[in-house]
Design a protein around this motif. Structure first.
Motif, PDB file in Angstrom:
ATOM      1  N   VAL A  80       2.497   5.588   8.753  1.00  0.00           N
ATOM      2  CA  VAL A  80       1.278   5.904   8.008  1.00  0.00           C
ATOM      3  C   VAL A  80       1.572   5.934   6.511  1.00  0.00           C
ATOM      4  CG1 VAL A  80      -0.425   7.723   7.554  1.00  0.00           C
ATOM      5  CG2 VAL A  80       0.123   7.082   9.909  1.00  0.00           C
ATOM      6  N   ALA A  81       2.702   6.503   6.124  1.00  0.00           N
ATOM      7  CA  ALA A  81       3.074   6.511   4.706  1.00  0.00           C
ATOM      8  C   ALA A  81       3.248   5.099   4.180  1.00  0.00           C
ATOM      9  CB  ALA A  81       4.356   7.319   4.512  1.00  0.00           C
ATOM     10  N   LYS A  82       3.882   4.249   4.941  1.00  0.00           N
ATOM     11  CA  LYS A  82       4.069   2.847   4.552  1.00  0.00           C
ATOM     12  C   LYS A  82       2.717   2.140   4.431  1.00  0.00           C
ATOM     13  CE  LYS A  82       6.238  -1.401   6.174  1.00  0.00           C
ATOM     14  NZ  LYS A  82       6.971  -2.024   7.275  1.00  0.00           N
ATOM     15  N   LEU A  85       0.921   3.340   1.250  1.00  0.00           N
ATOM     16  CA  LEU A  85       1.539   2.855   0.008  1.00  0.00           C
ATOM     17  C   LEU A  85       1.471   1.341  -0.145  1.00  0.00           C
ATOM     18  CD1 LEU A  85       4.651   5.199  -0.056  1.00  0.00           C
ATOM     19  CD2 LEU A  85       2.561   5.385  -1.430  1.00  0.00           C
ATOM     20  N   SER A  86       1.190   0.622   0.922  1.00  0.00           N
ATOM     21  CA  SER A  86       1.136  -0.841   0.840  1.00  0.00           C
ATOM     22  C   SER A  86      -0.264  -1.291   0.407  1.00  0.00           C
ATOM     23  CB  SER A  86       1.484  -1.461   2.199  1.00  0.00           C
ATOM     24  OG  SER A  86       0.419  -1.299   3.100  1.00  0.00           O
ATOM     25  N   PRO A  87      -0.358  -2.495  -0.133  1.00  0.00           N
ATOM     26  CA  PRO A  87      -1.678  -3.002  -0.537  1.00  0.00           C
ATOM     27  C   PRO A  87      -2.542  -3.447   0.651  1.00  0.00           C
ATOM     28  CG  PRO A  87       0.031  -4.609  -1.027  1.00  0.00           C
ATOM     29  CD  PRO A  87       0.720  -3.379  -0.535  1.00  0.00           C
ATOM     30  N   ARG A  88      -1.948  -3.573   1.815  1.00  0.00           N
ATOM     31  CA  ARG A  88      -2.696  -4.021   2.995  1.00  0.00           C
ATOM     32  C   ARG A  88      -3.733  -2.987   3.401  1.00  0.00           C
ATOM     33  NH1 ARG A  88      -2.744  -3.816   8.605  1.00  0.00           N
ATOM     34  NH2 ARG A  88      -1.107  -2.286   8.811  1.00  0.00           N
TER      35      ARG A  88
END
Length: 162
Positions: A80-82, A85-88
């Motif tokens: 969830v953190a990834k 933080l990702s633009p996706r």
């Protein structure tokens, strides 16, 4: 007379006693006595709220289940953190999960487990207890989510309760 001295919910008593020992400042005679008093008194006071005893058939599988849940919580937290933080963009979805469980406590444990895992929340249960509505933060394929929940959570609960 002996019925009043028994432990109506032995698993609850064991959890209460263990929690008290963990929270107390070291193991001493006083903490053991207080832990036993609480482990006996709290189930006695809450006995009216327990309509039936939990029907654990294979309760020894619970520690393995808890380790799987803790591992999934850890992995899902990073996922969830990834995702955040990702633009996706995430693909949120409401998923109707067909329940095979029929024991109310087992269904509650499953719903709580799903809600504890980051990225998923148990939103509702049908009136006939056959369908669980789950909100997933990122679900590209509903069937994958259903299969993962069944394999990791519901199947072990089925084995414990039936």
């Amino acid at each position: 007379m002996l019925d009043r001295l028994s432990f109506p919910q032995p698993w609850l008593s064991l959890i209460l006693f263990s929690t008290w020992q963990f929270l107390s400042d070291g193991i001493s005679g006083a903490s053991l006595v207080m832990g036993l008093v609480l482990a006996w008194l709290i189930p006695q006071l809450t006995q009216g709220f327990w309509p039936e005893r939990p029907a654990f058939v294979k309760a020894w599988r619970m520690p393995v289940f808890l380790l799987i849940v803790l591992w999934d919580i850890l992995i899902a937290s990073f996922s969830v953190a990834k995702l955040i933080l990702s633009p996706r963009q995430p693909h949120p979805a409401f998923i109707c999960y067909p329940l095979q469980l029929d024991h109310p406590l087992a269904i509650s444990i499953l719903a709580s487990t799903i809600s504890l895992t980051p990225g998923t929340v148990s939103a509702d249960i049908s009136d006939d207890n056959k369908m669980l509505l789950i909100h997933a933060l990122d679900a590209t394929n509903d069937q994958e989510v259903i299969d993962a929940i069944h394999k990791r959570y519901e199947k072990p609960l089925l084995e414990m309760f039936q």
